[in-house]
Motif scaffolding. Structure first.
Motif, PDB file in Angstrom:
ATOM      1  N   ARG A 108       0.825  -1.205   0.000  1.00  0.00           N
ATOM      2  CA  ARG A 108       0.000   0.000   0.000  1.00  0.00           C
ATOM      3  C   ARG A 108       0.859   1.255   0.000  1.00  0.00           C
ATOM      4  O   ARG A 108       0.551   2.237  -0.682  1.00  0.00           O
ATOM      5  CB  ARG A 108      -0.931  -0.015   1.215  1.00  0.00           C
ATOM      6  CG  ARG A 108      -1.772   1.246   1.363  1.00  0.00           C
ATOM      7  CD  ARG A 108      -2.981   1.003   2.226  1.00  0.00           C
ATOM      8  NE  ARG A 108      -3.932   0.107   1.569  1.00  0.00           N
ATOM      9  CZ  ARG A 108      -5.144  -0.198   2.052  1.00  0.00           C
ATOM     10  NH1 ARG A 108      -5.532   0.326   3.198  1.00  0.00           N
ATOM     11  NH2 ARG A 108      -5.940  -1.012   1.409  1.00  0.00           N
ATOM     12  N   ILE A 109       1.959   1.227   0.765  1.00  0.00           N
ATOM     13  CA  ILE A 109       2.851   2.390   0.824  1.00  0.00           C
ATOM     14  C   ILE A 109       3.643   2.523  -0.470  1.00  0.00           C
ATOM     15  O   ILE A 109       3.962   3.620  -0.912  1.00  0.00           O
ATOM     16  CB  ILE A 109       3.801   2.265   2.041  1.00  0.00           C
ATOM     17  CG1 ILE A 109       2.998   2.453   3.342  1.00  0.00           C
ATOM     18  CG2 ILE A 109       4.935   3.282   1.979  1.00  0.00           C
ATOM     19  CD1 ILE A 109       3.792   2.209   4.598  1.00  0.00           C
ATOM     20  N   GLY A 110       3.976   1.375  -1.056  1.00  0.00           N
ATOM     21  CA  GLY A 110       4.727   1.409  -2.304  1.00  0.00           C
ATOM     22  C   GLY A 110       6.225   1.370  -2.125  1.00  0.00           C
ATOM     23  O   GLY A 110       6.979   1.518  -3.085  1.00  0.00           O
ATOM     24  N   GLN A 111       6.670   1.154  -0.889  1.00  0.00           N
ATOM     25  CA  GLN A 111       8.109   1.079  -0.606  1.00  0.00           C
ATOM     26  C   GLN A 111       8.336   0.083   0.523  1.00  0.00           C
ATOM     27  O   GLN A 111       7.479  -0.073   1.400  1.00  0.00           O
ATOM     28  CB  GLN A 111       8.653   2.448  -0.177  1.00  0.00           C
ATOM     29  CG  GLN A 111       8.535   3.533  -1.236  1.00  0.00           C
ATOM     30  CD  GLN A 111       9.164   4.820  -0.766  1.00  0.00           C
ATOM     31  OE1 GLN A 111      10.331   4.871  -0.392  1.00  0.00           O
ATOM     32  NE2 GLN A 111       8.380   5.898  -0.779  1.00  0.00           N
ATOM     33  N   PRO A 112       9.506  -0.575   0.536  1.00  0.00           N
ATOM     34  CA  PRO A 112       9.795  -1.512   1.639  1.00  0.00           C
ATOM     35  C   PRO A 112      10.025  -0.770   2.948  1.00  0.00           C
ATOM     36  O   PRO A 112      10.564   0.340   2.959  1.00  0.00           O
ATOM     37  CB  PRO A 112      11.063  -2.223   1.171  1.00  0.00           C
ATOM     38  CG  PRO A 112      11.706  -1.278   0.216  1.00  0.00           C
ATOM     39  CD  PRO A 112      10.580  -0.554  -0.467  1.00  0.00           C
ATOM     40  N   LEU A 113       9.605  -1.403   4.021  1.00  0.00           N
ATOM     41  CA  LEU A 113       9.792  -0.831   5.353  1.00  0.00           C
ATOM     42  C   LEU A 113      10.980  -1.450   6.082  1.00  0.00           C
ATOM     43  O   LEU A 113      11.530  -0.841   7.008  1.00  0.00           O
ATOM     44  CB  LEU A 113       8.523  -1.019   6.193  1.00  0.00           C
ATOM     45  CG  LEU A 113       7.270  -0.326   5.636  1.00  0.00           C
ATOM     46  CD1 LEU A 113       6.034  -0.768   6.410  1.00  0.00           C
ATOM     47  CD2 LEU A 113       7.422   1.179   5.688  1.00  0.00           C
ATOM     48  N   PHE A 114      11.340  -2.655   5.688  1.00  0.00           N
ATOM     49  CA  PHE A 114      12.464  -3.357   6.307  1.00  0.00           C
ATOM     50  C   PHE A 114      13.385  -3.903   5.225  1.00  0.00           C
ATOM     51  O   PHE A 114      12.942  -4.265   4.129  1.00  0.00           O
ATOM     52  CB  PHE A 114      11.986  -4.538   7.162  1.00  0.00           C
ATOM     53  CG  PHE A 114      11.188  -4.163   8.367  1.00  0.00           C
ATOM     54  CD1 PHE A 114      11.803  -3.739   9.535  1.00  0.00           C
ATOM     55  CD2 PHE A 114       9.799  -4.245   8.350  1.00  0.00           C
ATOM     56  CE1 PHE A 114      11.055  -3.406  10.658  1.00  0.00           C
ATOM     57  CE2 PHE A 114       9.051  -3.919   9.459  1.00  0.00           C
ATOM     58  CZ  PHE A 114       9.677  -3.493  10.619  1.00  0.00           C
ATOM     59  N   THR A 129      14.274   0.474   6.802  1.00  0.00           N
ATOM     60  CA  THR A 129      14.717   1.311   5.694  1.00  0.00           C
ATOM     61  C   THR A 129      14.502   2.777   6.080  1.00  0.00           C
ATOM     62  O   THR A 129      13.944   3.087   7.139  1.00  0.00           O
ATOM     63  CB  THR A 129      13.918   1.001   4.424  1.00  0.00           C
ATOM     64  OG1 THR A 129      12.538   1.324   4.676  1.00  0.00           O
ATOM     65  CG2 THR A 129      14.043  -0.459   4.031  1.00  0.00           C
ATOM     66  N   GLU A 130      14.923   3.698   5.214  1.00  0.00           N
ATOM     67  CA  GLU A 130      14.685   5.117   5.490  1.00  0.00           C
ATOM     68  C   GLU A 130      13.191   5.393   5.596  1.00  0.00           C
ATOM     69  O   GLU A 130      12.737   6.118   6.490  1.00  0.00           O
ATOM     70  CB  GLU A 130      15.299   5.973   4.377  1.00  0.00           C
ATOM     71  CG  GLU A 130      15.131   7.464   4.613  1.00  0.00           C
ATOM     72  CD  GLU A 130      15.835   8.307   3.566  1.00  0.00           C
ATOM     73  OE1 GLU A 130      15.383   9.442   3.336  1.00  0.00           O
ATOM     74  OE2 GLU A 130      16.827   7.836   2.987  1.00  0.00           O
ATOM     75  N   THR A 131      12.402   4.784   4.697  1.00  0.00           N
ATOM     76  CA  THR A 131      10.944   4.940   4.777  1.00  0.00           C
ATOM     77  C   THR A 131      10.419   4.323   6.059  1.00  0.00           C
ATOM     78  O   THR A 131       9.523   4.876   6.716  1.00  0.00           O
ATOM     79  CB  THR A 131      10.264   4.281   3.559  1.00  0.00           C
ATOM     80  OG1 THR A 131      10.740   4.900   2.367  1.00  0.00           O
ATOM     81  CG2 THR A 131       8.749   4.422   3.636  1.00  0.00           C
ATOM     82  N   LEU A 140      10.888   6.660   8.936  1.00  0.00           N
ATOM     83  CA  LEU A 140       9.902   7.743   8.890  1.00  0.00           C
ATOM     84  C   LEU A 140       8.539   7.256   9.383  1.00  0.00           C
ATOM     85  O   LEU A 140       7.884   7.914  10.204  1.00  0.00           O
ATOM     86  CB  LEU A 140       9.787   8.267   7.454  1.00  0.00           C
ATOM     87  CG  LEU A 140       8.684   9.305   7.197  1.00  0.00           C
ATOM     88  CD1 LEU A 140       8.918  10.561   8.020  1.00  0.00           C
ATOM     89  CD2 LEU A 140       8.612   9.644   5.711  1.00  0.00           C
ATOM     90  N   VAL A 141       8.109   6.083   8.904  1.00  0.00           N
ATOM     91  CA  VAL A 141       6.815   5.532   9.314  1.00  0.00           C
ATOM     92  C   VAL A 141       6.821   5.221  10.809  1.00  0.00           C
ATOM     93  O   VAL A 141       5.824   5.447  11.508  1.00  0.00           O
ATOM     94  CB  VAL A 141       6.482   4.271   8.484  1.00  0.00           C
ATOM     95  CG1 VAL A 141       5.210   3.606   9.009  1.00  0.00           C
ATOM     96  CG2 VAL A 141       6.312   4.635   7.013  1.00  0.00           C
ATOM     97  N   LEU A 142       7.950   4.736  11.324  1.00  0.00           N
ATOM     98  CA  LEU A 142       8.029   4.424  12.755  1.00  0.00           C
ATOM     99  C   LEU A 142       7.862   5.677  13.597  1.00  0.00           C
ATOM    100  O   LEU A 142       7.171   5.657  14.622  1.00  0.00           O
ATOM    101  CB  LEU A 142       9.369   3.759  13.074  1.00  0.00           C
ATOM    102  CG  LEU A 142       9.608   3.450  14.560  1.00  0.00           C
ATOM    103  CD1 LEU A 142       8.540   2.514  15.107  1.00  0.00           C
ATOM    104  CD2 LEU A 142      11.001   2.884  14.781  1.00  0.00           C
ATOM    105  N   ARG A 143       8.474   6.769  13.164  1.00  0.00           N
ATOM    106  CA  ARG A 143       8.360   7.993  13.962  1.00  0.00           C
ATOM    107  C   ARG A 143       6.909   8.456  14.048  1.00  0.00           C
ATOM    108  O   ARG A 143       6.428   8.837  15.113  1.00  0.00           O
ATOM    109  CB  ARG A 143       9.241   9.091  13.361  1.00  0.00           C
ATOM    110  CG  ARG A 143       9.281  10.329  14.235  1.00  0.00           C
ATOM    111  CD  ARG A 143      10.300  11.322  13.764  1.00  0.00           C
ATOM    112  NE  ARG A 143      10.206  12.533  14.575  1.00  0.00           N
ATOM    113  CZ  ARG A 143      10.763  13.682  14.280  1.00  0.00           C
ATOM    114  NH1 ARG A 143      11.488  13.789  13.200  1.00  0.00           N
ATOM    115  NH2 ARG A 143      10.627  14.726  15.057  1.00  0.00           N
ATOM    116  N   TYR A 144       6.203   8.424  12.922  1.00  0.00           N
ATOM    117  CA  TYR A 144       4.788   8.800  12.941  1.00  0.00           C
ATOM    118  C   TYR A 144       3.972   7.786  13.741  1.00  0.00           C
ATOM    119  O   TYR A 144       3.034   8.154  14.465  1.00  0.00           O
ATOM    120  CB  TYR A 144       4.251   8.918  11.514  1.00  0.00           C
ATOM    121  CG  TYR A 144       4.559  10.238  10.861  1.00  0.00           C
ATOM    122  CD1 TYR A 144       3.725  11.342  11.032  1.00  0.00           C
ATOM    123  CD2 TYR A 144       5.697  10.404  10.086  1.00  0.00           C
ATOM    124  CE1 TYR A 144       4.014  12.565  10.446  1.00  0.00           C
ATOM    125  CE2 TYR A 144       5.993  11.627   9.489  1.00  0.00           C
ATOM    126  CZ  TYR A 144       5.145  12.697   9.672  1.00  0.00           C
ATOM    127  OH  TYR A 144       5.434  13.916   9.095  1.00  0.00           O
TER     128      TYR A 144
END
Length: 300
Positions: free
Chosen positions: A46-52, A62-64, A67-71
């Motif tokens: 759904r995000i369109g990018q890997p998270l790990f 990952t960098e994304t 970012l997602v973790l902070r939010y």
């Protein structure tokens, strides 16, 4: 990417990221690792990018993902606060404001710049870090800090999506212990020629400006030390290892705190100060408070 995130998937991601592995998250959530893996895949799709990144059996954000973790931290902390309030707990809480300052900036100026953010009507919890310029800009790039304070503006050569907010500038005052000052010969600034001096390292803009001024005027001190940390440099200056400079706007504080004397003032070299944030137009209330106060009061 869909406009709406599935918050159950986001919660699974948050638990995995905070626990450090899918297996530990599965134990905490009382579901199978296969279920969590499937939910994470759906979130990444759904995000369109890997998270790990999968490194062997380990997961690395990952960098994304960072970012997602902070939010996610903020989202689920607010959820916990809401649950507490609905159970009758008083509404208390703080908003984190994370600043990273270049090590060479005088701590007194850093404090003066940051202080207005702590006087906002909404309670602010300050997290203040410091380090070399490149390191703290890297933290900004991955959204680990809200603002960077430095005397070196962000260069277009660096692939960091952020913006400079000019705060102000100050001339330089040169200080020394009484013993060192008495050994200097001639009037300022000629007395700096062949005198022992302590300087910031060359990564800082003010050092580069001083070197240019020194060359242009044929004044060449003997460099006795170079420092990333302004407090350490002042301590060595207090101990009598050489002359050092600081922004003139904190002249009195330096004399009082480190028991040193003024050698002279140099207005031909200005140390400039910048706040760097991810926002082109400042909307974060704490960043706005910092910028407005610095421009209107500190560097007026």
């Amino acid at each position: 990417m869909s406009e709406n995130l599935n918050y159950k998937h986001l919660h699974y991601f948050w638990v995995v990221a905070t626990e450090g592995s899918i297996a530990k998250a599965a134990e905490k959530l009382f579901i199978t690792p296969q279920t969590i893996s499937g939910q994470l895949s759906m979130l990444e799709e759904r995000i369109g990018q890997p998270l790990f990144d999968r490194v062997g059996r380990r997961l690395r954000l990952t960098e994304t993902g960072r970012l997602v973790l902070r939010y996610s931290d903020e989202i689920f902390e607010l959820g916990k606060e809401l649950s507490d309030v609905l159970r009758g707990a008083p509404l208390v809480g703080t908003s984190e404001f994370i600043i990273s300052a270049a090590s060479a900036l005088p701590k007194t100026i850093v404090y003066k710049i940051i202080e207005p953010a702590l006087k906002l009507s909404k309670e602010v919890s300050l997290i203040c870090k410091e380090g070399p310029v490149e390191s703290i800009l890297a933290e900004l790039a991955i959204h680990e800090v809200d603002m960077v304070l430095t005397d070196t503006p962000l260069s277009s050569n660096l692939s960091v999506r952020a913006y400079n907010h000019y705060l102000g500038q100050s001339g330089l005052t040169f200080f020394a212990s009484r013993k060192v000052k008495e050994q200097l010969s001639g009037e300022f600034p000629q007395c700096l020629h062949q005198a022992p001096i302590l300087l910031p390292t060359k990564q800082y803009a003010v050092r580069q400006l001083f070197d240019k001024w020194s060359n242009d005027n044929g004044i060449f001190p003997i460099i006795r030390g170079q420092y990333d940390d302004s407090a350490l440099m002042k301590s060595f200056g207090h101990a009598g290892f050489g002359v050092f400079f600081m922004p003139t706007i904190i002249e009195e504080e330096v004399c009082d705190s480190f028991k040193v004397e003024v050698v002279g003032r140099l207005n031909d070299v200005k140390q400039k100060f910048y706040a760097i944030s991810a926002e082109r137009k400042v909307t974060h209330p704490a960043v706005a408070a910092v910028c407005n106060s610095a421009r209107d009061i500190i560097f007026k």
